[in-house]
Scaffold this active site. Structure first.
Site, PDB file in Angstrom:
ATOM      1  N   CYS A  15      22.700  42.096  94.810  1.00  0.00           N
ATOM      2  CA  CYS A  15      22.504  43.417  94.410  1.00  0.00           C
ATOM      3  C   CYS A  15      23.440  43.939  93.270  1.00  0.00           C
ATOM      4  CB  CYS A  15      22.187  44.440  95.491  1.00  0.00           C
ATOM      5  SG  CYS A  15      21.199  45.934  94.927  1.00  0.00           S
ATOM      6  N   HIS A  53      19.117  42.255  99.530  1.00  0.00           N
ATOM      7  CA  HIS A  53      20.258  42.129 100.481  1.00  0.00           C
ATOM      8  C   HIS A  53      20.076  41.249 101.752  1.00  0.00           C
ATOM      9  CE1 HIS A  53      22.681  45.653  98.931  1.00  0.00           C
ATOM     10  NE2 HIS A  53      21.520  46.050  98.580  1.00  0.00           N
ATOM     11  N   GLU A  86      21.902  40.095 103.710  1.00  0.00           N
ATOM     12  CA  GLU A  86      22.801  40.311 104.991  1.00  0.00           C
ATOM     13  C   GLU A  86      22.518  41.703 105.672  1.00  0.00           C
ATOM     14  OE1 GLU A  86      23.343  41.101 101.804  1.00  0.00           O
ATOM     15  OE2 GLU A  86      23.915  43.262 101.543  1.00  0.00           O
TER      16      GLU A  86
HETATM   17  N1  GLN Z   1      22.179  50.301  91.914  1.00  0.00           N
HETATM   18  C1  GLN Z   1      23.334  49.866  92.239  1.00  0.00           C
HETATM   19  C2  GLN Z   1      24.073  49.364  91.027  1.00  0.00           C
HETATM   20  O1  GLN Z   1      23.511  49.726  89.829  1.00  0.00           O
HETATM   21  C3  GLN Z   1      23.233  48.695  93.275  1.00  0.00           C
HETATM   22  C4  GLN Z   1      22.452  48.954  94.553  1.00  0.00           C
HETATM   23  C5  GLN Z   1      22.846  47.996  95.712  1.00  0.00           C
HETATM   24  O2  GLN Z   1      23.838  47.246  95.580  1.00  0.00           O
HETATM   25  N2  GLN Z   1      22.059  48.063  96.624  1.00  0.00           N
HETATM   26  O3  GLN Z   1      25.351  48.924  91.285  1.00  0.00           O
END
Ligand code: GLN
Length: 191
Positions: A77, A172, A174
């Site tokens: 992410c 994610h 994890e």
């Molecule tokens: N929206 C976040 C970003 O732009 C990422 C979100 C996340 O890691 N769950 O960094």
């Protein structure tokens, strides 16, 4: 095998617990010199602008780029955003992976959602879908050069890529009880 998790911000504890559960030594990395004896590094989810700012502040940018030249790295992410070469915005990026990423690309209505993904590279990946958790997730707009898409949503949106020993996932792994993505990352480090 010793794996680090960049612990500047985000959900590094969940990654550590997953790795420990798989019987791997996992350490939280807060200073660049802790990278020295690691086989691979995970950059967790969180807020990519914050992770970037803190990475600059703690002198991590060049050490991380050098680490990635010979070692495995996986961004989930926000970590995926941080590893990308192009996110169409001005924020500190490691810029190692040949991927184009769009932040917060699923819009407000679907801030968070879960989807079962067929990920052929995983153990039993064709038969047993991977439960993917998306939280204000980025989309993988393009994988260029040696980078390849390894998972898509049913509508064709790319959500995971691999480039050699580097992985990037919009979601994610994890936060699930399914350790197969972590296992897959570990397998790349043994090659
Ligand atoms: N929206 C976040 C970003 O732009 C990422 C979100 C996340 O890691 N769950 O960094």
């Amino acid at each position: 095998m010793k794996i680090g998790i960049l612990a500047l911000q985000g959900d590094f504890i969940e990654h550590r617990q997953m790795l420990t559960g798989l019987g791997v030594t996992a350490v939280e990395v807060r200073l660049p010199d802790q990278l020295a004896d690691l086989d691979g590094l995970i950059i967790p989810g969180g807020e990519s602008t914050t992770i970037g700012k803190l990475a600059v502040m703690y002198g991590f940018m060049e050490p991380l780029r050098q680490f990635a030249q010979t070692k495995g790295m996986w961004g989930t992410c926000a970590g995926m955003i941080f590893m990308a070469k192009d996110v169409g915005a001005d924020q500190p990026l490691l810029g190692v992976m040949d991927i184009v990423v769009q932040r917060n690309a699923f819009g407000r209505q679907v801030d968070s959602f879960e989807a079962d993904l067929i990920v052929p590279v995983l153990r039993d990946g064709e038969a047993r879908p991977f439960p993917a958790v998306f939280i204000r997730a980025p989309k993988l707009i393009e994988a260029k050069g040696d980078a390849q898409v390894i998972a898509t949503l049913p509508d064709g949106t790319a959500v995971a890529a691999q480039q050699g020993k580097w992985l990037a996932t919009s979601f994610h792994p994890e936060l699930t009880g399914d350790g197969r993505f972590h296992e897959y990352f570990l397998s790349l480090l043994q090659e």
